[in-house]
Design a protein around this motif. Sequence first.
Motif, short mmCIF file in Angstrom:
data_model
loop_
_atom_site.label_atom_id
_atom_site.label_comp_id
_atom_site.label_asym_id
_atom_site.label_seq_id
_atom_site.Cartn_x
_atom_site.Cartn_y
_atom_site.Cartn_z
N THR A 12 -3.53 -4.28 40.83
CA THR A 12 -3.42 -4.96 41.14
C THR A 12 -2.46 -6.94 41.70
O THR A 12 -3.10 -7.30 41.58
CB THR A 12 -3.87 -4.53 43.13
N THR A 36 1.14 -3.81 41.59
CA THR A 36 1.49 -3.61 42.71
C THR A 36 1.86 -5.33 43.43
O THR A 36 1.60 -6.03 42.44
CB THR A 36 0.78 -3.39 43.28
N SER A 58 3.54 -2.76 47.73
CA SER A 58 2.20 -2.16 48.45
C SER A 58 1.24 -3.34 48.55
O SER A 58 1.22 -4.76 48.20
CB SER A 58 0.82 -1.70 47.53
N ASP A 65 0.35 2.06 52.74
CA ASP A 65 1.03 1.11 50.85
C ASP A 65 -0.09 1.79 49.89
O ASP A 65 0.52 2.17 49.19
CB ASP A 65 1.09 0.28 51.35
N LEU A 66 -1.59 2.24 50.23
CA LEU A 66 -2.32 2.05 49.00
C LEU A 66 -2.26 3.20 48.93
O LEU A 66 -2.45 4.21 47.89
CB LEU A 66 -3.31 1.94 49.75
N ARG A 68 0.64 5.55 49.79
CA ARG A 68 1.75 5.98 48.61
C ARG A 68 1.40 5.90 46.89
O ARG A 68 2.14 5.96 46.18
CB ARG A 68 3.05 3.91 49.16
N LEU A 69 0.64 4.06 47.03
CA LEU A 69 0.78 4.46 45.59
C LEU A 69 -1.16 4.63 45.17
O LEU A 69 0.03 5.27 42.94
CB LEU A 69 -0.67 2.07 45.47
N THR A 117 -8.53 -0.21 47.51
CA THR A 117 -7.77 0.32 46.36
C THR A 117 -8.95 1.63 45.95
O THR A 117 -8.20 2.25 46.14
CB THR A 117 -7.23 -0.78 45.93
#
Length: 246
Positions: A12, A36, A58, A65-66, A68-69, A117
Motif C-alpha cells: 500500500t 495501491t 485506493s 476502496d479497501l 475493492r482492493l 487494510t
Amino acid sequence: MGQLDGKIALVTGGTSGIGLATAHRFAAEGAHVFITGRDQQRLDNAVKEVGNATGVRSDVSDLADLDRLALAIREHGTGLDAVFVNAGIGEFATLDSVGWQDYQKTFNTNVGGVIFTVQKVLPLLNPGAAIVLTGSSSAGNGQPSFGLYAASKAAIRSLGRTWAGELVGRGIRVNTIVPGPTETPGLGGLVPDNPQALFQQLATGIPMGRIGRPEEIANAALFLVSDQSSFMTGSEIFVDGGAEQI
C-alpha cells in the motif's frame, strides 16, 4: 531463484518513496505485486516501472476502496503471501495549532488505514503469510510539531504486537519496520521550498551522518516477508542509521 518466486504481495502507498522501492524489490525477487495509491496516473506509472504488478487505486482511509482492493486480490485467485502496509501521511502541527480535522486526517490514514487494510485482506492470507507494518523512529522521540504523526506511528507498534499474538496460530507473522528519516517525496514535501535543507538538517542527528535511501528500507521489508525471517514475529526492526540506538 528469487526469494518470493510464485508469491503474491500487496504494497500500500506504493507509488513513490519506500513503497515504490519495496514494490520493485518484491517483484525483482519473483513476486506479483498489487500496488495501491490514490492518484491514478502515478499508480499507472508505478505499475509500468515495476513490471510484474497490478495497480488498484485506493485510499486506505476509505472502506469502500479497501473492499475493492480485497475483491481485486480475491479475483486474482491465489491469495496473499506478503503484505507491506506502508501508506501513511505526516504534517507539521504544534499542539496549540492542531485542529480536529488534522487529527482525523492523520489517524484515519495512519491508524485506521492500517487496521482496516489488514482486516480486509485477512481472509485472503495464505498459511505462512507475512505482514509488515511501517512504523517510524518519530514514535520514540519528542520532535516538536510532529506529535500527531508520532502518536499515530506509536499505535502501529502496539497493533503489530497484538496482531502477532492473534495470528500466530494461523502461521501468519507480523513484524514492524521502523525507518529513520528517509529521502522520499513525502519527507521532502514537509518543506517543499527546500527539501534538501531538511534532509541535511536531519542527517546531523544520525550517527551514520546521512538519511536513508528508500532501497535500504525495501531491503529490510524483503527480509521480513521472506523465509529469512521465519522465526520472527511481533518484532521491530530499526533501519535508522543508528539514530534510536546510539
